[in-house]
Design an enzyme around this catalytic site. Structure first.
Site: not given
Ligand code: ATR
Length: 286
Positions: A71, A108
Site C-alpha cells: 500500500k 479503507d
C-alpha cells in the site's frame, strides 16, 4: 478488440495473497450485476510492484486493490493520488485511466466509517473523543477517516509510543487546526477510555493466533461504541466484553466489505451493496 474489452478484469495484489477475501466479494458483485468479468488474486512481491502495475493497461485490467505489503509503495508509483490517500500515506485501490495512467485511492477510511454508520446510523465523528489503539497502517487510515468526518478529539495509544507520536504529528499536519490529536502512553489506555464516545482497536491483538488485547472497559461510558478491525474471529475478546457491558460492538468485516464498494464502482460503474447475503457468504469462510 471487442472481445477483450467487453470482458472486465480487476484484482488484488499483495504478498502473500491467496488468503484474501476480496476475490469472493468482487466476484459476487460481478455475478450479481450480470457483468462478464473476473476479479483475480495476483501475487506480487514489493520488488515487482511497479512493473506489475505498469502492465495493467496491456493486460486490460480496470484496476487493482492493494494489500500488505504494497500500500505504501503504490503511493509512490501511481501517476495521480487522491487527497485522502495522500493524507493516509497509502493506496489500496488503483484505477487504470483511459490513457493507461494510474490513479491511486484509499478506501479503507471510507470502509471503516461506513461500518460504523451501518451499526449505528446516528453515529457522528464529532460526538466526543475517540480512542484509537495502534499506530500501524490501519490506524493511519482510521484516524484520517475520523478526522475527515469531523472528529474533534482523537487519542492514539500504541505499544511503541514513538509510532503513536509520529502518527499524531503527521495527522496534525494533514488536518491542521481541525482537531486535537494526541499520542498517549500504552499504559494509559484504560484511563484514557474514560469519557470517550468510541474505542477502536486497529492492532492485530485478538486476531486468531495473536495474543488477546488486554483492556479493562470499566471506565468506558455506557454509550460508547466499540469497534475492532479484526474479523478472524468475528467476535474478538474485546468485542465480547464490550457487548457483555451493553456497548454497541462493530466487527472488522464491515470495514472489509465497505472499502470494496467504491473500488468496484470506479472500475465497473455500479455502486454495489454489502448485503446480508454477501456478509454471510464471507462469514462462512472465516
Ligand atoms: P497494520 O498495517 O495492519 O496496522 P502494522 O503496521 O504492523 O499493521 O501495525 C500493527 C499494530 O499492532 C501496531 O500498532 C503494533 O504496535 P507497535 O507499533 O508497537 O508494533 C500493534 N501490535 C501488534 N502486536 C502487538 C502486541 N502484542 N501488543 C501491543 N501492540 C501490538
Amino acid at each position: 478488440m471487442a472481445i477483450a474489452s467487453s470482458f472486465q478484469l480487476a484484482g488484488v495484489m499483495g504478498f502473500p495473497i491467496m488468503h484474501s477475501r476480496s476475490p469472493m466479494i468482487h466476484n459476487y458483485w460481478l455475478a450479481q450485476h450480470g457483468i462478464a468479468g473476473v476479479y483475480t488474486p495476483i501475487a506480487v512481491p514489493r520488488e515487482r510492484l511497479e512493473k506489475a502495475l505498469r502492465a495493467l493497461p496491456a493486460l486490460n485490467y480496470r484496476g487493482v486493490n492493494l494489500t500488505i505489503p504494497l500500500k505504501e509503495d503504490a503511493l509512490r508509483i501511481a501517476d495521480r493520488i487522491d487527497p485522502l490517500a495522500r493524507k493516509i500515506g497509502a493506496v489500496n485501490c488503483i484505477v487504470v485511466a483511459r490513457d493507461g495512467t494510474l490513479d491511486g485511492y484509499n478506501y479503507d477510511a471510507y470502509g471503516f466509517i461506513q461500518s460504523l454508520r451501518e451499526a449505528d446510523e446516528t453515529w457522528r465523528a464529532d460526538a466526543g473523543p475517540v480512542l484509537v489503539l495502534g499506530a500501524g497502517g490501519a490506524a493511519r487510515a482510521i484516524v484520517a477517516g475520523l478526522l475527515q468526518e469531523g472528529a474533534r478529539q482523537v487519542l492514539i495509544a500504541n505499544r511503541t509510543l514513538e509510532r503513536a507520536q509520529t502518527l499524531a504529528a503527521d495527522m496534525r499536519q494533514e488536518f491542521a487546526g481541525l482537531a486535537d490529536i494526541a499520542a498517549i502512553d500504552w499504559r494509559e489506555r484504560e484511563a484514557a477510555a474514560e469519557g470517550v464516545a468510541a474505542l477502536v482497536n486497529t492492532t492485530s491483538m485478538g486476531m486468531k493466533g495473536e495474543p488477546p488485547l488486554k483492556m479493562r472497559l470499566d471506565g468506558l461510558p455506557r454509550h460508547a461504541l466499540v469497534a475492532d478491525i479484526v474479523y478472524v474471529p468475528l467476535e474478538t475478546p474485546l468485542l465480547a466484553s464490550a457487548r457483555a457491558r451493553g456497548h454497541r460492538a462493530v466487527d472488522g468485516l464491515g470495514m472489509l466489505l465497505h472499502q470494496a464498494r467504491p473500488a468496484f464502482e470506479r472500475w465497473f460503474n455500479v455502486m454495489p451493496q454489502a448485503t446480508r447475503d454477501l456478509r454471510k457468504k464471507i462469514e462462512e469462510t472465516l
